[in-house]
Design a protein around this motif. Sequence first.
Motif, PDB file in Angstrom:
ATOM      1  N   SER A 188     -70.271  11.288   5.394  1.00 18.59           N
ATOM      2  CA  SER A 188     -69.040  12.052   5.595  1.00 18.59           C
ATOM      3  C   SER A 188     -69.107  12.962   6.820  1.00 18.59           C
ATOM      4  O   SER A 188     -68.083  13.431   7.297  1.00 18.59           O
ATOM      5  CB  SER A 188     -68.736  12.903   4.346  1.00 18.59           C
ATOM      6  OG  SER A 188     -69.714  13.916   4.173  1.00 18.59           O
ATOM      7  N   ASP A 189     -70.316  13.198   7.327  1.00 15.31           N
ATOM      8  CA  ASP A 189     -70.470  14.138   8.443  1.00 15.31           C
ATOM      9  C   ASP A 189     -71.492  13.585   9.439  1.00 15.31           C
ATOM     10  O   ASP A 189     -72.518  14.199   9.718  1.00 15.31           O
ATOM     11  CB  ASP A 189     -70.907  15.507   7.906  1.00 15.31           C
ATOM     12  CG  ASP A 189     -70.967  16.569   8.990  1.00 15.31           C
ATOM     13  OD1 ASP A 189     -70.228  16.442   9.988  1.00 15.31           O
ATOM     14  OD2 ASP A 189     -71.764  17.524   8.847  1.00 15.31           O
ATOM     15  N   GLU A 191     -73.177  12.918  12.784  1.00 14.93           N
ATOM     16  CA  GLU A 191     -73.223  13.642  14.054  1.00 14.93           C
ATOM     17  C   GLU A 191     -73.418  12.658  15.204  1.00 14.93           C
ATOM     18  O   GLU A 191     -74.173  11.706  15.099  1.00 14.93           O
ATOM     19  CB  GLU A 191     -74.382  14.642  14.032  1.00 14.93           C
ATOM     20  CG  GLU A 191     -74.262  15.702  12.940  1.00 14.93           C
ATOM     21  CD  GLU A 191     -75.479  16.609  12.887  1.00 14.93           C
ATOM     22  OE1 GLU A 191     -76.498  16.271  13.534  1.00 14.93           O
ATOM     23  OE2 GLU A 191     -75.420  17.628  12.202  1.00 14.93           O
TER      24      GLU A 191
END
Length: 243
Positions: A188-189, A191
């Motif tokens: 979900s995150d 980078e």
Amino acid sequence: MRNLRDVFYINSFPEKNEVVYYGLEFKEFLKLIPHEIDNILILKGLSSNDYSNKYLLQVADKEGINRMISADPYNWGDFCWVDCKTIESVDSLTPSEVAELLYLGHMLLPLNSAFFEKLQNRYAYLAHDDGWFCRLYCREFDEFGEIISNKIVRMATKTKRSKISQMNSELERQLLSFAEDGLLIDFSDIEQDENGIGIHIFKIGKFLNMDDMYNNLERHKAKASYSATIVYKFYNKKWSIKL
């Protein structure tokens, strides 16, 4: 609100060649496994005249498997199957072997073994609400390490929108070993900068109840016994783990 498929949770039991996981659907599973499946013996979850029927079970060849993907197994509730080398091998099953297969499909657990020599199955796939809960038995347990890495590479490729190199086998084995303590891979995150891509991972403990795992996810991550980032560097096209 989170997307239903933005995390991949794996709880492994290597002594039983078993993994219980969340976040990987049937159609994606077939793309990630290292060996193509020719035929599937359906134990539970599909009732259709489009498939061959043997011993109250249904058999799907490659064409049938493609129809199953289009039909969306999530809607069937329980969806259980084993692969088989040939459709003809099903005819050689004894009544006791058929009974074991029916038990496997209805209880989502093997009575004796999840592997049947006559079928030469590599997998026993026992899902409830496909993508939400799956208990998978792998004849070659290390294959699930490849599935984990293939899933990560697939998600990283979608982020970068260009080819991402595969992981080495040592890192695959390391990730699979993390799953013995309940490995959460959080997509979900993700980078990304000019140097590479980072995906966060956590050891959050062993769960069989995916409602508990998912609905309390942030609390589980905060209490994780281990957290790190899987990093892919563009300059050398290699994966590593950064603490």
